[in-house]
Design a protein around this motif. Structure first.
Motif, mmCIF file in Angstrom:
data_model
loop_
_atom_site.group_PDB
_atom_site.id
_atom_site.type_symbol
_atom_site.label_atom_id
_atom_site.label_comp_id
_atom_site.label_asym_id
_atom_site.label_seq_id
_atom_site.Cartn_x
_atom_site.Cartn_y
_atom_site.Cartn_z
ATOM 1 N N LEU A 119 8.586 48.928 15.595
ATOM 2 C CA LEU A 119 9.559 48.638 14.445
ATOM 3 C C LEU A 119 11.178 48.411 14.532
ATOM 4 O O LEU A 119 11.697 47.645 13.945
ATOM 5 C CB LEU A 119 8.934 49.862 13.666
ATOM 6 N N LEU A 122 11.399 45.059 15.623
ATOM 7 C CA LEU A 122 11.467 43.955 14.523
ATOM 8 C C LEU A 122 12.473 43.999 13.509
ATOM 9 O O LEU A 122 13.085 43.017 13.085
ATOM 10 C CB LEU A 122 9.945 44.432 13.671
ATOM 11 N N GLN A 123 13.006 45.216 13.324
ATOM 12 C CA GLN A 123 14.174 45.279 12.440
ATOM 13 C C GLN A 123 15.303 44.720 12.894
ATOM 14 O O GLN A 123 16.162 43.959 12.093
ATOM 15 C CB GLN A 123 14.335 46.918 12.014
ATOM 16 N N LEU A 126 14.834 40.933 12.445
ATOM 17 C CA LEU A 126 15.013 40.566 11.012
ATOM 18 C C LEU A 126 16.597 40.379 10.572
ATOM 19 O O LEU A 126 17.172 39.703 9.836
ATOM 20 C CB LEU A 126 14.192 41.442 10.286
ATOM 21 N N GLU A 205 17.378 47.531 2.917
ATOM 22 C CA GLU A 205 16.292 47.812 3.540
ATOM 23 C C GLU A 205 15.789 49.258 3.945
ATOM 24 O O GLU A 205 14.782 49.618 4.566
ATOM 25 C CB GLU A 205 15.912 46.932 4.705
ATOM 26 N N PRO A 210 6.786 48.968 5.834
ATOM 27 C CA PRO A 210 7.599 48.143 6.669
ATOM 28 C C PRO A 210 8.809 47.437 6.080
ATOM 29 O O PRO A 210 8.992 47.707 4.760
ATOM 30 C CB PRO A 210 6.584 47.269 7.239
ATOM 31 N N LEU A 215 11.009 40.970 5.876
ATOM 32 C CA LEU A 215 9.897 40.702 6.726
ATOM 33 C C LEU A 215 9.521 39.293 5.911
ATOM 34 O O LEU A 215 8.954 38.253 6.606
ATOM 35 C CB LEU A 215 8.761 41.633 6.675
ATOM 36 N N TYR A 218 12.672 36.786 6.547
ATOM 37 C CA TYR A 218 13.109 36.200 7.774
ATOM 38 C C TYR A 218 12.090 36.436 8.830
ATOM 39 O O TYR A 218 12.157 36.056 9.829
ATOM 40 C CB TYR A 218 14.249 36.991 8.198
ATOM 41 N N GLY A 219 10.724 36.824 8.459
ATOM 42 C CA GLY A 219 9.895 37.037 9.421
ATOM 43 C C GLY A 219 8.931 35.826 9.689
ATOM 44 O O GLY A 219 8.820 35.089 9.032
ATOM 45 N N GLU A 223 4.659 37.868 13.014
ATOM 46 C CA GLU A 223 5.329 39.023 12.625
ATOM 47 C C GLU A 223 4.689 39.573 11.470
ATOM 48 O O GLU A 223 4.338 40.550 11.215
ATOM 49 C CB GLU A 223 6.826 39.107 12.624
ATOM 50 N N LYS A 224 4.334 38.487 10.300
ATOM 51 C CA LYS A 224 3.902 39.339 9.033
ATOM 52 C C LYS A 224 2.391 39.784 9.071
ATOM 53 O O LYS A 224 2.086 40.402 8.491
ATOM 54 C CB LYS A 224 3.890 37.970 8.145
ATOM 55 N N GLN A 228 2.444 46.959 11.951
ATOM 56 C CA GLN A 228 3.517 47.606 12.488
ATOM 57 C C GLN A 228 3.440 48.934 13.115
ATOM 58 O O GLN A 228 2.581 49.707 12.133
ATOM 59 C CB GLN A 228 4.553 47.439 11.536
#
Length: 410
Positions: A119, A122-123, A126, A205, A210, A215, A218-219, A223-224, A228
């Motif tokens: 996570l 991923l953050q 993004l 955020e 998540p 997401l 910009y995911g 990724e979507k 997660q």
């Protein structure tokens, strides 16, 4: 909930780390002419339950527990002529002491921070995409057809982007940390731009697991679709509490007509369990309690000659000593924290409706605390409390302060 889970599993499968938190609070509550004060102490300790189990996506599922102990001492500050309607356990309005013990059990899918699927990773991706998109919008807004202004804005944007990348290379800093540092810059242009990016790419955020908004915007499709890690799946809890109270009761005796009083000690033992749901904003609790309590008799007015001419003396109060009764009570409670805005700093309102049913007397009590008053940290800390007792066919409301709202059982 996420913070506890992250702390517990941060050391990996072999982690035996624990942590504790001591909490203290003071509560003052009024109902009519009755005022009570209580002081509470609480301590919690969290730890993993066994080793982790590897998931198909490479993450590890950890189970964890938090054990909590609470002590509450309550004393009356003002004297009322009759018991408070909020005394649902019927132990009286005297001095009391209660002790509770609770265990919360949950699980979390944990990805090592070094993993591209974690996570935090991923953050960071993004946030980087958000920064690039917002910089383009900012340059366009600053330039507005003026070539010179657009060129200057592009230089500022390029400088800030380079600083963020350099912090990542030199210090391993995530974009949100880099922006936080740059928002303190002595360069007014960099400081203002970093503050704007913090608002659009970081602060919006916070506390979302998540990061749904980022997401969606910009995911990538992969990724979507991915499940997660680092995401708690809710908590089960169970425990018990005991309460003992010493209360003084005044009542009337007829021969001779006078007022007297007696003190009794009542007690209550309760077992409960429930669920805190995935959002961390809702919980449901069920409980069963046994208590030995004392109930005042109905109030009457008695009069008799006072021995001086034709004058009479009258007394008002319960006729006879309080009656002892064993009570068996089933109860259910729902707690819900409702945000009133989209951003983390926006106000919230909390509800904690509770229904109790006493089996022997076939009576029910309905209670609705509404939390809306925040403290200095913007946490809900007080509000109004409404109640209805079917046994007395009576309704009341009171003001309370100093009681922080929590989805966990009190």
């Amino acid at each position: 909930m996420k913070e506890q889970a992250t702390n517990i599993v941060a050391g990996g499968a072999s982690s035996s780390s624990t942590f504790g938190n001591l909490a203290r609070s003071i509560n003052i509550e009024t109902s009519g002419t009755e005022t009570t004060a209580s002081v509470s102490f609480g301590f919690d300790r969290s730890h993993p339950l066994g080793g982790g189990v590897r998931n198909a996506d490479g993450s590890t599922r950890f189970r964890f527990a938090t054990d909590s102990i609470g002590i509450v001492a309550t004393a009356p500050l003002g004297k009322n002529d009759k018991p408070s309607l909020f005394d649902f356990d019927k132990l009286g309005d005297g001095t009391s002491l209660s002790i509770s013990a609770v265990r919360y059990v949950g699980s979390v899918n944990y990805q090592p921070a070094s993993s591209a699927d974690s996570l935090p990773a991923l953050q960071a991706r993004l946030q980087n995409r958000c920064i690039d998109a917002q910089l383009i919008l900012w340059v366009g807004a600053e330039g507005r057809g003026d070539t010179a202004k657009e060129a200057l804005a592009r230089l500022v944007a390029t400088e800030l982007r380079a600083k963020v990348d350099r912090m990542k290379l030199e210090r391993g800093a995530a974009p949100e940390f880099a922006l936080g540092e740059l928002a303190k810059s002595e360069d007014a242009r960099i400081k203002a731009l970093a503050g704007t990016l913090l608002l659009h790419c970081v602060e919006v955020e916070n506390n979302k697991i998540p990061p749904a908004g980022m997401l969606a915007t910009y995911g990538t499709d992969e990724e979507k679709a991915a499940k997660q890690g680092d995401e708690p799946t809710g908590l089960w809890f169970f425990g018990g509490r005991g309460k003992i109270a010493r209360t003084n009761y005044e009542y009337l005796v007829q021969t001779p007509l006078s007022k007297t009083d007696v003190s009794h000690t009542g007690y209550k033992i309760e077992a409960f369990g429930g669920r805190v749901f995935d959002s961390g904003r809702k919980s449901l609790t069920g409980s069963f309690a046994y208590s030995r309590a004392y109930t005042a008799q109905d109030e009457v007015q008695l009069c008799e000659p006072n021995g001086v001419g034709t004058q009479i003396a009258c007394f008002t109060g319960p006729l006879g000593a309080p009656a002892r009764a064993n009570r068996y009570t089933l109860a259910g409670e729902f707690r819900w924290l409702v945000p009133l805005g989209a951003l983390p700093g926006d106000p919230s309102i909390g509800f904690a409706p509770r229904v109790s049913y006493e089996i022997k007397s076939n009576s029910a009590w309905f209670e609705l605390p509404v939390y809306f008053a925040p403290n200095s940290d913007k946490a809900l800390n007080g509000g109004l409390r409404f109640a209805f007792d079917t046994e007395k066919d009576d309704f009341a409301f009171g003001l309370f302060v100093g009681v922080p709202f929590s989805v966990f059982t009190n």
